[in-house]
Design an enzyme around this catalytic site. Structure first.
Site, short mmCIF file in Angstrom:
data_model
loop_
_atom_site.label_atom_id
_atom_site.label_comp_id
_atom_site.label_asym_id
_atom_site.label_seq_id
_atom_site.Cartn_x
_atom_site.Cartn_y
_atom_site.Cartn_z
N MET A 135 -36.21 -6.71 68.22
CA MET A 135 -36.90 -7.98 68.45
C MET A 135 -36.02 -8.98 69.21
O MET A 135 -36.04 -10.18 68.94
CB MET A 135 -37.38 -8.56 67.11
CG MET A 135 -38.31 -7.63 66.34
SD MET A 135 -39.74 -7.06 67.31
CE MET A 135 -40.79 -8.49 67.16
N ARG A 136 -35.26 -8.47 70.16
CA ARG A 136 -34.45 -9.33 71.03
C ARG A 136 -34.74 -8.96 72.46
O ARG A 136 -34.85 -7.76 72.78
CB ARG A 136 -32.96 -9.11 70.78
CG ARG A 136 -32.52 -9.37 69.38
CD ARG A 136 -32.37 -10.84 69.13
NE ARG A 136 -31.99 -11.11 67.74
CZ ARG A 136 -31.86 -12.33 67.25
NH1 ARG A 136 -32.07 -13.39 68.02
NH2 ARG A 136 -31.53 -12.52 66.01
N ASN A 157 -39.42 0.56 75.86
CA ASN A 157 -39.80 -0.31 74.74
C ASN A 157 -41.21 0.03 74.30
O ASN A 157 -42.04 0.46 75.12
CB ASN A 157 -39.75 -1.77 75.20
CG ASN A 157 -40.11 -2.74 74.09
OD1 ASN A 157 -39.68 -2.56 72.94
ND2 ASN A 157 -40.90 -3.75 74.39
N HIS A 159 -44.54 -1.78 72.52
CA HIS A 159 -45.06 -3.12 72.21
C HIS A 159 -46.44 -2.99 71.57
O HIS A 159 -47.28 -2.21 72.05
CB HIS A 159 -45.13 -3.96 73.49
CG HIS A 159 -45.58 -5.35 73.20
ND1 HIS A 159 -44.75 -6.28 72.61
CD2 HIS A 159 -46.78 -5.95 73.35
CE1 HIS A 159 -45.42 -7.40 72.44
NE2 HIS A 159 -46.66 -7.24 72.87
C1 GAR Z 1 -43.75 -2.08 65.97
O1 GAR Z 1 -45.07 -2.50 65.73
C2 GAR Z 1 -43.38 -2.36 67.42
O2 GAR Z 1 -44.42 -2.16 68.32
C3 GAR Z 1 -43.00 -3.82 67.35
O3 GAR Z 1 -42.27 -3.94 66.14
C4 GAR Z 1 -42.76 -2.97 65.21
C5 GAR Z 1 -41.59 -2.18 64.69
O4 GAR Z 1 -41.98 -1.31 63.67
N1 GAR Z 1 -42.23 -4.21 68.48
C6 GAR Z 1 -42.34 -5.41 69.06
O5 GAR Z 1 -43.12 -6.26 68.66
C7 GAR Z 1 -41.46 -5.63 70.26
N2 GAR Z 1 -41.82 -6.84 70.94
P1 GAR Z 1 -40.97 -0.19 63.16
O6 GAR Z 1 -39.63 -0.88 62.89
O7 GAR Z 1 -41.57 0.31 61.90
O8 GAR Z 1 -40.85 0.86 64.23
#
Ligand code: GAR
Length: 268
Positions: A135-136, A157, A159
């Site tokens: 998240m960076r 990445n 998203h």
């Molecule tokens: C996931 O939903 C991913 O798409 C999102 O964080 C979550 C991580 O879940 N990523 C973002 O929002 C990036 N901007 P996880 O740690 O269980 O894989």
């Protein structure tokens, strides 16, 4: 032609996407293995998924760097090769006219953190870096050092929205609150903007009247695991190419866009 790839992973949270990639490596779906798991968050549960099976892990505590920059900036060491003008000329986070001091603080603190991440990754060479809920935002300082060949990007990445809709930190929340009837997830290569890079793959789910934010998250995550593994598999098979496209609109305006082409599968 498929070859065994070394995958580095960065995450901030629970790491279910990392788990899906590890499982796909173990099952042979992806011809590769995860060689490190790094995090900006000391308490990220996803780190344990790596530790448990002997994958090296590390943490760079972004939060404390940002705090120290506010409290006592002179104590922090800015990397020698940090070039603010170069970064400002490439980045896509701050529009022209934005508060330069905010931008400066952002890029300095990120470069300090990113230099540490680069140091921690150095012992573990990799072919592909996957952001698995990291998240960076990565800045040009970091991206240029990893993407040595700009025509062959190697940072991916995932998203939780159908980009280019709803970039940022809350893809599921934004999709739900907007009243979308379809939601989805996107895997893309990372460029100098926030969730703006060339799209590799997308997957979609229906949103019905019965759905809640929790239920769409559950639907979406299931699709994420499948999609991310599939995109990493295509990378390992050497089937992803970035192509620069140019389009001229009716009024003469030119659109330039780098897109991903997926090459057909070769007999292995
Ligand atoms: C996931 O939903 C991913 O798409 C999102 O964080 C979550 C991580 O879940 N990523 C973002 O929002 C990036 N901007 P996880 O740690 O269980 O894989």
């Amino acid at each position: 032609m498929s070859h065994t790839i070394r995958i580095g992973a960065l995450l901030s949270g629970s790491g279910t996407n990392l788990q899906a990639i590890i499982d796909s490596c173990n099952s042979g779906k992806i011809n590769g293995s995860v060689v490190f798991v790094g995090s900006d968050n000391v308490n990220a549960p996803g780190l344990d998924r790596g530790k448990k099976i002997g994958i090296p892990t590390f943490v760079v505590d972004y939060e404390s760097i940002i705090r120290r920059y506010k409290d006592s900036p002179d104590e922090l060491i800015i990397p020698n090769d940090f070039d603010l003008d170069d970064i400002l000329s490439k980045q896509n986070f701050f529009p022209e006219g934005a508060d330069i001091n905010r931008a400066k603080a952002f890029f300095i603190t990120r470069a300090i953190a990113e230099a540490k991440v680069l140091d921690k990754m150095r012992p573990y060479p990799f072919d592909l870096l996957v952001l698995a809920g990291f998240m960076r935002n990565l800045t040009p300082y970091f991206i240029d050092k990893v993407n040595r060949n700009p025509d062959n990007p190697c940072i991916m990445n995932i998203h939780p929205s159908l980009l280019p809709a709803f970039p940022g930190v809350d893809g599921y929340g934004d999709t739900f609150r907007y009243g979308c009837k379809i939601g989805g997830c996107t895997v893309h290569f990372v460029d100098y903007g926030e969730d703006t890079g060339p799209i590799i793959g997308q997957n979609a789910y229906e949103i019905t009247e019965e759905d809640t934010l929790e239920s769409i998250k559950a639907k979406g995550l299931n699709l994420e695991w499948e999609l991310y593994s599939e995109c990493v598999r295509l990378f390992a098979q050497g089937r992803l190419r970035t192509v620069k496209m140019s389009y001229t609109l009716k009024g003469g305006q030119k659109i330039l866009r780098t897109v991903v082409k997926v090459l057909p599968s070769q007999k292995e």
